[in-house]
Design a protein around this motif. Sequence first.
Motif, mmCIF file in Angstrom:
data_model
loop_
_atom_site.group_PDB
_atom_site.id
_atom_site.type_symbol
_atom_site.label_atom_id
_atom_site.label_comp_id
_atom_site.label_asym_id
_atom_site.label_seq_id
_atom_site.Cartn_x
_atom_site.Cartn_y
_atom_site.Cartn_z
ATOM 1 N N UNK A 66 5.398 7.090 -37.338
ATOM 2 C CA UNK A 66 4.551 8.091 -36.706
ATOM 3 C C UNK A 66 3.485 7.436 -35.823
ATOM 4 N N UNK A 67 3.323 7.927 -34.584
ATOM 5 C CA UNK A 67 2.264 7.382 -33.726
ATOM 6 C C UNK A 67 0.891 7.884 -34.160
ATOM 7 N N UNK A 68 -0.070 6.979 -34.193
ATOM 8 C CA UNK A 68 -1.459 7.365 -34.445
ATOM 9 C C UNK A 68 -2.290 7.207 -33.171
ATOM 10 N N UNK A 69 -1.659 6.705 -32.124
ATOM 11 C CA UNK A 69 -2.255 6.660 -30.791
ATOM 12 C C UNK A 69 -1.107 6.659 -29.803
ATOM 13 N N UNK A 70 -1.177 7.548 -28.827
ATOM 14 C CA UNK A 70 -0.104 7.649 -27.841
ATOM 15 C C UNK A 70 -0.716 8.076 -26.507
ATOM 16 N N UNK A 71 0.090 8.157 -25.465
ATOM 17 C CA UNK A 71 -0.391 8.564 -24.148
ATOM 18 C C UNK A 71 0.434 9.725 -23.635
ATOM 19 N N UNK A 72 -0.242 10.672 -22.982
ATOM 20 C CA UNK A 72 0.489 11.809 -22.425
ATOM 21 C C UNK A 72 0.165 11.934 -20.938
ATOM 22 N N UNK A 73 1.166 12.363 -20.129
ATOM 23 C CA UNK A 73 0.919 12.527 -18.693
ATOM 24 C C UNK A 73 -0.102 13.631 -18.436
ATOM 25 N N UNK A 74 -0.972 13.390 -17.472
ATOM 26 C CA UNK A 74 -1.948 14.399 -17.063
ATOM 27 C C UNK A 74 -2.022 14.418 -15.542
ATOM 28 N N UNK A 75 -2.500 15.525 -15.010
ATOM 29 C CA UNK A 75 -2.547 15.697 -13.560
ATOM 30 C C UNK A 75 -3.952 15.363 -13.054
ATOM 31 N N UNK A 76 -4.283 14.063 -13.127
ATOM 32 C CA UNK A 76 -5.531 13.608 -12.530
ATOM 33 C C UNK A 76 -5.335 12.184 -12.023
ATOM 34 N N UNK A 77 -6.380 11.552 -11.557
ATOM 35 C CA UNK A 77 -6.259 10.252 -10.897
ATOM 36 C C UNK A 77 -5.769 9.170 -11.845
ATOM 37 N N UNK A 78 -5.952 9.350 -13.173
ATOM 38 C CA UNK A 78 -5.590 8.312 -14.123
ATOM 39 C C UNK A 78 -4.170 8.451 -14.678
ATOM 40 N N UNK A 79 -3.537 9.596 -14.445
ATOM 41 C CA UNK A 79 -2.118 9.845 -14.732
ATOM 42 C C UNK A 79 -1.771 9.966 -16.221
ATOM 43 N N UNK A 80 -2.399 9.130 -17.078
ATOM 44 C CA UNK A 80 -2.104 9.214 -18.516
ATOM 45 C C UNK A 80 -3.405 9.285 -19.316
ATOM 46 N N UNK A 81 -3.411 10.168 -20.312
ATOM 47 C CA UNK A 81 -4.556 10.334 -21.199
ATOM 48 C C UNK A 81 -4.199 9.790 -22.580
ATOM 49 N N UNK A 82 -5.104 8.975 -23.149
ATOM 50 C CA UNK A 82 -4.877 8.453 -24.487
ATOM 51 C C UNK A 82 -5.165 9.556 -25.503
ATOM 52 N N UNK A 83 -4.218 9.747 -26.434
ATOM 53 C CA UNK A 83 -4.310 10.844 -27.400
ATOM 54 C C UNK A 83 -4.142 10.293 -28.809
ATOM 55 N N UNK A 84 -4.986 10.770 -29.694
ATOM 56 C CA UNK A 84 -4.917 10.406 -31.107
ATOM 57 C C UNK A 84 -4.609 11.688 -31.881
ATOM 58 N N UNK A 85 -3.404 11.803 -32.473
ATOM 59 C CA UNK A 85 -3.020 13.047 -33.153
ATOM 60 C C UNK A 85 -4.115 13.529 -34.087
ATOM 61 N N UNK A 86 -4.550 14.784 -33.931
ATOM 62 C CA UNK A 86 -5.714 15.293 -34.663
ATOM 63 C C UNK A 86 -5.625 15.151 -36.179
ATOM 64 N N UNK A 87 -4.432 15.261 -36.748
ATOM 65 C CA UNK A 87 -4.288 15.220 -38.202
ATOM 66 C C UNK A 87 -4.786 13.903 -38.793
ATOM 67 N N UNK A 88 -4.663 12.821 -38.040
ATOM 68 C CA UNK A 88 -5.064 11.521 -38.579
ATOM 69 C C UNK A 88 -6.082 10.793 -37.742
ATOM 70 N N UNK A 89 -6.655 11.452 -36.737
ATOM 71 C CA UNK A 89 -7.541 10.764 -35.797
ATOM 72 C C UNK A 89 -8.721 10.101 -36.498
#
Length: 510
Positions: free
Chosen positions: A60-83
Motif C-alpha cells: 500500500x502506498x503511504x505517499x504517492x503523486x497524482x496529476x493536477x492541472x497546474x504549473x507543477x503537473x503532479x501533487x504529492x498525496x498522502x492517503x488520509x487514512x494513514x497520513x
Amino acid sequence: MNKPIRAVSIFCMFLFLALMANVTYVQFVKSGSYNKDPRNARVAEASYSRERGQIMVGDEPVATSKPVDDRYKYLRVYPPAGARMFAPVTGYLQLGSQTGIERSQNAVLTGSDPQLFVTRLVDLLKGETAQGGNVVLTLDAAAQKAAFEGLRDTLGPEGEGSVVAIEPKTGKVLAMASYPSYDPNELASHDPAAASQAYKSLDADEQEPLLNRAIRTRLFPGSTFKLVTAAAAIESGKYHAGDQVPAGTTYQPPGTSHEIGNDGRGQCSPAKIEFATAMEWSCNTTFAHLAVDVGPEKMRAQAEAFGFNNTSLLDLQGQVASVYPTSVDVPDSEGGGTRELSLAETAQTGIGQNTVQSTPLQMAMVTAAIANQGTLMRPYLVDKVQTAGFNVLRTTEPETLNEHAVSAQTAGELTDLLVSTVADGTASPAAIDGVDVAGKTGTAQRGDSLCSAGGKPPYAWFVSFAPAQDAQVAVAVMIEEAPDRACGEIAGGQLGGPIAKAVMEAVLKK
C-alpha cells in the motif's frame, strides 16, 4: 599607455579572471550540489513535472503523486487514512523542501538515482516521461497502527509520546510512531501561501507535532536503563541471574549523604534478595549498588556497546545520540576541566537518572540486542528500492553493529529476568496468553520533587520483546506527557504496557 590607464586595465583583467573562475566553479564544481539542493526552485519545479515515486508500506502506498492541472503537473498525496500515522517517517514534500524519507530517498523518488539510469534510458528511447522509483519501507502496517492508536487513545489530545518496534534478528524497524502528529497533505499544497501558513501553525504548536520523537527526543530512561546496568553487572562476572544481590529499604552511595529509595516497594527491603525479585519489582537500591560495584568506566562501555553516545539510523536525518555521561565538568572555581563520574553519580546512572538520556529508538535497540542473543543490528527503514514498474533494484541487507553487545549467555540470563518481570512483576500489563514475553517498566523522575509532592509528573517507559526465546519483535514505548492522567497513574506498566502488548500482538498476529 600611461600609468592610470594601465592600472585600470590590469584591475579589469583581474575582475574578468575572477568572473571566469567563479562561473567555472559554479557551473562545473558546484553544479552537482546545487542540483541536489532541495531549496533550488528550478530543480524543485522540474521534479514536480514528472511523476514522483511512491513510498510504500507492504503493498500500500503511504505517499504517492497524482496529476493536477497546474504549473507543477503532479501533487504529492498522502492517503488520509494513514497520513498522520506515517508522517514522522515519510516526512512531507513541500515546494523547495523535503523531510523524512521524502528527503533521504529524494534521488530515488525523483528518478535521478544512478540505480535508475537504465530505466531513465529506456524511457528516453521510448519517448516517455521518466518516472521516479518506489521506496518500500520495513514498517508493519498493523504494528504502526497499534502503536499510533495506542498513543492517541492512551494519552488523549494533549499527550506526547513515541513507540519504536524493531525486528531483533535483522534491525528492521517495524513501527515508528510519534504523537501528536500532523497531516503532510497540508504542507504539500501547491498554494505557497497555504503551505507556508500550515507550516507556521505547526511549527508554533507547543506540542511540536513536526518532531519525530522516536529519534529526536531524549529523556531520562528511568528503570528501563536497568537492562543496561544488569547487563554490565552480569558481564563483569560479579553477578548472575540466579544470585542474591544487594538491596535494602534505602542505599546511600559512597561520597554522598543522599539516599536512594524504592518508592515504598517492600519486596526490595531485605538486605539481600534474588536478582529476579530485584528486576521484577525494579528495586532502585539494587541497581544503584550494582552500578557502583561495576564502576563508571564499565557502565559507560556497556551503554556504548548498546549504541549510546552514537547514532546508527541512516534512513532518516536528524537522529540525536542517546547519552551516557563521558565526564563531568569541573567549575572554574574548582580548577576547571573535567573529571570522571563519582560513585554517587554512577549510582544514579544505574537507575537511568543523573545525565543519562535516551531516545525511544535507542531503548528499542537495547531491548532488541538482548532479544537477539546479544547481537546488536543496525536499525533501518528502507527495505527495497523499486522501479516505477515495481521491479526490485535493491534490497537492504541487515548489518551487524555489534556482534557482542553482550554475550549470548548474558542475553539468556537477562531474558530469564525479564520474563519473570512480566510473569510475576511490574511488567505484567504486557503479558500475552500463550506467549513468553520479556519486559521492563520505567518511570523517570524529572526535577527535584516527586509528582506526589507537587513536582512535575514523571516520564513513563516500557520495553519488551516476544516470543522470549525466539523474538520476532522488540518494543520501546515512551510517554513524555499524559496531562489527562492523575499523578499516580503515570507509570510505565500502566500506560506503556498495554501499548507494547498491542504492538507485539500485531506483529505476532495474535
